[in-house]
Design an enzyme around this catalytic site. Structure first.
Site: not given
Ligand code: BES
Ligand code: ZN
Ligand code: MN
Length: 497
Positions: A267, A272, A279, A290, A349, A351, A353
């Site tokens: 990835k 992000d 966020k 990210d 968020d 994104e 996947r």
């Molecule tokens: N890049 C984030 C995941 C992440 C969170 C990486 C904290 C490092 C530290 C990912 O894109 C994300 O935002 N995931 C969301 C998914 C949710 C919306 C289902 C998450 O984990 O909150």
């Molecule tokens: Zn992300």
């Molecule tokens: Mn995200």
């Protein structure tokens, strides 16, 4: 830093500094005992005064130790002998090197690999010494106006007791250096800010790698190429950004022509913000890492190239930003992925996947022997495993065993998580083939379940590294993980070990 392997007469070997370990209660490991005897008890007399008692990592510098060719002796405490493990070994090495850098000695002879903890064979003892030394030498400087002077230590000689182990130790030296260079590359990319490390920058990094290692073939797919292919999921993410997305493809053809390739997919989300599902502000700066999965693919590729591993290896990095914009994805939007499956975007968020699924479908054309994707995919994996282990998801028992073992051996561990069918229904959507989120509970698992729907045509494993690719706090920064796990796996797959 230059490294070399030495064996033979330890007391008679000239060096600006000889590094020796000492256990708690003044118990001496064999090389230290040897020097103590040669110096007629000089070391034990000094240790008897209690100067080095206490926890592992304390150091004591001695000058003019009798009957030694070395100018100085640096003693480092290893803690209680019964608790001596790999972590303590690394701590002692790091402490010794830190002290050494204060003395200004350009060269040292280190006998710690000769008395490494029992879980480390000589190969790992030497390799850990190299990776620890290079790890500690890494400094982020790129965006600081004042550069620190280079550390004075230029050459580190590692002493092993048995000359018959020299070739094994030299192999460890080679592997350790390549591994550390890969880790340093991944760290640096993770540390670079989002306004420098953009998708285009990542693509340029791949091209730079191909310059250093001409065996590497790099192709960059532009947004127009991806549109032609039908990568509607990936492109929906980059639509909200002014930076064009890139699909970075790297081919190392080191193996037999007909041998099926191993594929690493990382990835490469260079920032992000969450998109329209924005966020919260605190710590949002950290979302520059990210792209840690993509960075680990570049790092592992670099190590494989430096070692000229006899395998066919492909690295793929879908790279994009995720920002709010008038043209960005909105909750409720439905996109069509390269696989033809439609996705309802309930949270912009989620994104990672979306960019990964198209890259994973693209992999099919390579008829891979195995595909590993590496992604800072969910906050939920940090809740589940903290910052110690990466989350491993796979239905393939062989890959699971290989990757868990590689993580253990490289001290870059992963922990297996479930990928059971029972979780799949959480991704049901009223309006598309699937939703891009499965609700709050089991978030790391449903994210992996989402990816599993795009990886049915080859053996596949997913590493969620959101908790391991970065350390927070005062010393925040990229860790270079899981490059050690990946390189270990590649070494094993290529028959080098
Ligand atoms: N890049 C984030 C995941 C992440 C969170 C990486 C904290 C490092 C530290 C990912 O894109 C994300 O935002 N995931 C969301 C998914 C949710 C919306 C289902 C998450 O984990 O909150
Ligand atoms: Zn992300
Ligand atoms: Mn995200």
């Amino acid at each position: 830093m230059e490294f070399s392997i030495k064996s033979g007469d330890l007391a008679g070997r000239a060096s600006p500094c000889l590094i020796l370990g000492v256990f708690e209660k003044r118990q001496l490991p064999p090389p230290t005992q040897l020097i103590d005897t040669a110096s007629q008890g000089h070391l034990s007399r000094i240790l008897g005064k209690g100067d080095l008692d206490g926890e592992a990592g304390r150091t004591l510098l001695l000058h003019e130790v009798p009957a030694l060719a070395a100018e100085r002796v640096l003693l480092v405490s290893l803690g209680p002998q019964e608790k001596y493990d790999r972590k303590t070994y690394g701590k002692a090495l790091a402490a010794a090197l830190a002290h050494l850098n204060q003395t200004g000695a350009p060269e040292a002879l280190c006998a710690l690999p000769a008395s490494a903890p029992p879980e480390l064979d000589r190969y790992l003892a030497v390799r850990d010494a190299i990776t620890t030394a290079l790890d500690k030498a890494y400094r982020y400087e790129r965006t600081k106006s004042e550069k620190k002077p280079p550390s004075p230590l230029q050459r580190l000689q590692l002493w092993i007791p048995d000359p018959a182990e020299t070739s094994r130790a030299k192999q460890a030296l080679r592997h350790g250096q390549a591994l550390a260079h890969g880790v340093a590359l991944a760290k640096e990319l993770g540390n670079l800010p989002g306004n420098i490390c953009t998708p285009t920058y990542l693509a340029d990094q791949a091209k730079a790698l191909a310059k250093d290692f001409p065996a590497l073939k790099v192709t960059i797919l532009e947004e127009a190429d991806m549109a032609k292919l039908g990568m509607g999921a990936l492109l929906s993410v980059s639509r909200g950004s002014r930076q064009p997305a890139k699909l970075i493809l790297m081919h190392h053809r080191g193996g037999k022509k007909a041998a099926k390739p191993l594929v690493l997919v990382g990835k490469g989300l260079t920032f992000d913000a969450g998109g329209i599902s924005l966020k919260p502000g605190p710590d949002m700066d950290q979302m520059k890492y990210d792209m840690g999965g993509g960075a680990s693919v570049l790092g592992a590729m670099r190590a494989a190239l430096e070692l000229q591993l006899p395998i066919n290896l492909i690295g793929i990095i879908p790279a994009s930003e995720n920002l709010p914009d008038g043209d960005a994805n909105k909750p409720g939007d439905i996109v069509t992925s390269l696989s033809g499956q439609t996705i309802e975007i309930l949270n912009t968020d989620a994104e990672g996947r979306l960019i990964l699924c198209d890259a994973l479908t693209y992999c099919e054309r390579f008829e891979p022997a195995a595909v590993i994707d590496i992604a800072t995919l969910t906050g939920a994996i940090v809740v589940a495993l903290g910052h110690v282990a990466s989350g491993l998801f796979t239905a393939d028992e062989v890959l699971a065993g290989e990757l868990l073992a590689a993580g253990d051996r490289a001290y870059d561990r992963a922990w297996r998580m479930p990928l059971w069918e029972d979780y799949q229904s959480l991704l049901d959507s009223n309006f598309a083939d699937m939703a891009n989120i499965g609700g709050r509970d089991g978030g790391a698992v449903t994210a992996a379940c989402f990816l599993s729907r795009y990886t049915k045509k080859y053996p596949w494993a997913h590493l969620d590294i959101a908790g391991t690719a970065w350390v927070s706090g005062k010393e925040k920064g990229g860790t270079g993980r899981p490059v050690p796990l990946l390189v270990q796996w590649l070494l094993q797959r290529s028959g080098e070990l």
